[in-house]
Scaffold this active site. Structure first.
Site, PDB file in Angstrom:
ATOM      1  N   HIS A  28      37.428  39.695  19.651  1.00  0.00           N
ATOM      2  CA  HIS A  28      37.812  41.010  19.132  1.00  0.00           C
ATOM      3  C   HIS A  28      38.001  41.632  20.386  1.00  0.00           C
ATOM      4  CE1 HIS A  28      33.752  42.258  19.337  1.00  0.00           C
ATOM      5  NE2 HIS A  28      33.400  41.856  17.990  1.00  0.00           N
ATOM      6  N   HIS A  82      22.095  39.077  11.069  1.00  0.00           N
ATOM      7  CA  HIS A  82      23.216  39.801  11.235  1.00  0.00           C
ATOM      8  C   HIS A  82      24.489  39.496  10.519  1.00  0.00           C
ATOM      9  CE1 HIS A  82      26.096  42.143  13.517  1.00  0.00           C
ATOM     10  NE2 HIS A  82      26.486  41.378  14.656  1.00  0.00           N
ATOM     11  N   GLU A  84      27.827  40.251  10.927  1.00  0.00           N
ATOM     12  CA  GLU A  84      29.051  39.835  11.633  1.00  0.00           C
ATOM     13  C   GLU A  84      29.441  38.532  11.441  1.00  0.00           C
ATOM     14  OE1 GLU A  84      29.558  41.411  15.804  1.00  0.00           O
ATOM     15  OE2 GLU A  84      31.783  41.515  15.147  1.00  0.00           O
ATOM     16  N   ASP A  86      30.927  36.113  12.930  1.00  0.00           N
ATOM     17  CA  ASP A  86      30.633  34.877  13.757  1.00  0.00           C
ATOM     18  C   ASP A  86      29.190  34.500  13.489  1.00  0.00           C
ATOM     19  OD1 ASP A  86      29.782  37.517  14.768  1.00  0.00           O
ATOM     20  OD2 ASP A  86      29.463  36.877  16.971  1.00  0.00           O
ATOM     21  N   HIS A 148      23.703  45.372  17.034  1.00  0.00           N
ATOM     22  CA  HIS A 148      24.727  46.558  17.348  1.00  0.00           C
ATOM     23  C   HIS A 148      25.456  46.765  15.983  1.00  0.00           C
ATOM     24  CE1 HIS A 148      28.599  43.975  17.740  1.00  0.00           C
ATOM     25  NE2 HIS A 148      27.543  42.867  17.208  1.00  0.00           N
ATOM     26  N   ASP A 167      22.196  39.283  18.515  1.00  0.00           N
ATOM     27  CA  ASP A 167      23.010  39.447  19.382  1.00  0.00           C
ATOM     28  C   ASP A 167      22.382  40.042  20.720  1.00  0.00           C
ATOM     29  OD1 ASP A 167      25.434  38.549  18.508  1.00  0.00           O
ATOM     30  OD2 ASP A 167      26.084  40.619  17.643  1.00  0.00           O
ATOM     31  N   TYR A 195      28.597  41.332  28.796  1.00  0.00           N
ATOM     32  CA  TYR A 195      28.258  41.569  27.270  1.00  0.00           C
ATOM     33  C   TYR A 195      27.433  42.464  26.839  1.00  0.00           C
ATOM     34  CZ  TYR A 195      26.353  39.812  22.839  1.00  0.00           C
ATOM     35  OH  TYR A 195      26.025  39.473  21.170  1.00  0.00           O
ATOM     36  N   HIS A 228      24.065  34.099  20.926  1.00  0.00           N
ATOM     37  CA  HIS A 228      25.092  33.607  21.788  1.00  0.00           C
ATOM     38  C   HIS A 228      24.452  33.263  23.185  1.00  0.00           C
ATOM     39  CE1 HIS A 228      28.102  35.193  19.063  1.00  0.00           C
ATOM     40  NE2 HIS A 228      27.650  36.143  19.076  1.00  0.00           N
TER      41      HIS A 228
HETATM   42 FE1  FEO Z   1      27.761  41.122  16.301  1.00  0.00          FE
HETATM   43 FE2  FEO Z   1      27.615  37.939  17.678  1.00  0.00          FE
HETATM   44  O1  FEO Z   1      28.009  39.302  16.369  1.00  0.00           O
END
Ligand code: FEO
Length: 409
Positions: A28, A82, A84, A86, A148, A167, A195, A228
């Protein structure tokens, strides 16, 4: 399912069952030249628990890895740290195939998952301080709103003493090695700061709150498992990352100038070079970044590493160069703090670029050392000397600010 993939053992009870995305190059808008991983974890206890899932296209990878340990239909609980996509993109299909007894998320996670996805199961909301037994061990939840997203939370697994940090403390870095201590440290330092700068920086205040509250929880954390990048299993690596987050979140001024610009016929470029040389002439590192050749996430990282910025653009059709509008909009959203700087640019007849750049700098609360340098057509030798002098002034003011900061510490 056609994949033949294996889970990776993290402890006697916990396995990494995530996916490696070697090829992603744009997350993104964030340039991910080293790819990324979507980490998910399987905890084998009386209640078999899946911590987070993966991005939807990697669903089969995750299920193959789970299947190398246990029949996925035996999973009892799923925890979504989370919402999001991903990490939650594969969740609806996982729920359909696994039919878990319970799905846990924060209260905002419950709302956000339901707003984004057809989750297909009632979500059990959990808050900071809540714990659930999964057999020999338990899971405790820590809400980390705005780290976040509003729904973000971390999960602590007793017994294995793992903090699943979602994250936070992660990075976009693909690789077959699982642990932080197995990678080149300079790569880790760059990707981790990148990051932070691109994802976490706007919420620096929340980071400092978390760093204060984590020790107060008296958890015996022996491993950080982010969603990640590599996992941290050595105390010194966890301490290092906590120290880096404290430093980056405080955003104390750093002795470096970054000059960000684009150019049409090299006038703004020549101004940028003189500004850089001026800063360097008084011993401050300075770097020119032309937006024709660099991406915005590189710039954000360098801004994180710099106490001062100069931003430049020619005027194009009464506006900024589009590349500069892009990067300034991006930087404004990231809310870097405690910067000093100024704007510069060339023009032919209308000359709006500098005033527009100043608006961005004001919105970012950059302490501007002048009203901006705006020169017509190609800058003269005298005008370039003004640029050099402005670079000197910027660097000297940065040095003074850092010295003042040191005295106040
Ligand atoms: Fe905020 Fe890795 O997603």
């Amino acid at each position: 399912m056609q994949e033949y993939l294996k889970a990776v053992k993290v402890t006697d009870n916990t396995y990494w069952v995530g996916a490696i995305d070697w090829n992603i190059r744009n997350f993104h808008g964030y340039a991910t030249e080293r790819g990324t991983t979507y980490n998910a974890f399987l905890v084998m206890d009386e209640k078999i628990t899946l911590i987070d899932t993966v991005k939807a296209p990697f669903y089969d990878q995750m299920m193959a890895r789970i299947s190398s340990v246990v029949d996925p239909s035996k999973i009892d609980y799923i925890v979504s740290n989370h919402a999001e996509m991903d990490h939650s993109g594969a969740l609806p299909q996982a729920v359909r195939d696994i039919c878990p007894e319970k799905l846990f998320a924060s209260p905002m996670g419950e709302k956000n998952l339901n707003a984004q996805l057809e989750v297909g199961i009632e979500i059990t909301a959990v808050k900071t301080g809540d714990s659930i037994s999964i057999g020999k061990n338990s899971l405790s939840f820590i809400q980390t709103a705005m780290l976040h997203w509003p729904d973000s939370m971390m999960t602590y697994l007793s017994g294995d003493n793992i903090l699943f940090t979602q994250d936070a403390f992660g990075m976009h870095l693909s690789g077959t090695r699982l642990y932080y201590d197995e990678y080149d440290q300079s790569v880790l330092d760059w990707e981790s700061e990148k990051y932070f700068a691109n994802i976490i920086m706007p919420y620096s205040g929340k980071v400092l709150q978390l760093l204060k509250s984590l020790p107060e929880m008296k958890l015996d954390v022996r491993m950080f498992c982010p969603d990640h990048g590599p996992l941290m299993r050595r105390p010194e690596d966890m301490a290092k990352v906590l120290g880096q987050y404290a430093k980056w979140a405080r955003q104390y001024p750093v002795k470096r100038v970054t000059v960000i610009y684009d150019t049409m016929w090299h006038a703004s470029e020549r101004m940028a070079s003189s500004i850089c040389d001026g800063a360097r002439s008084v011993g401050v590192d300075a770097e020119e970044i032309c937006m024709r050749f660099h991406d915005r996430s590189y710039v954000a990282t360098m801004v994180s590493r710099s106490g001062a910025i100069a931003v430049g653009s020619p005027t194009l059709n009464n506006n900024l160069m589009p590349t500069m509008a892009d990067v300034m909009t991006y930087l404004r959203g990231l809310k870097p703090q405690h910067k000093i700087g100024f704007s510069f640019g060339s023009f032919g007849w209308s000359g709006e670029s500098v005033s527009q750049l100043n608006e961005y700098l004001a919105a970012m609360k950059v302490e501007m050392i002048n009203e901006g340098l705006l020169f017509k057509y190609s800058p003269t030798a005298e005008e370039l000397k003004q640029c050099f002098d402005a670079g000197v002034e910027l660097a000297n003011k940065l040095i003074a600010k850092i010295e003042n900061q040191e005295e106040c510490k």
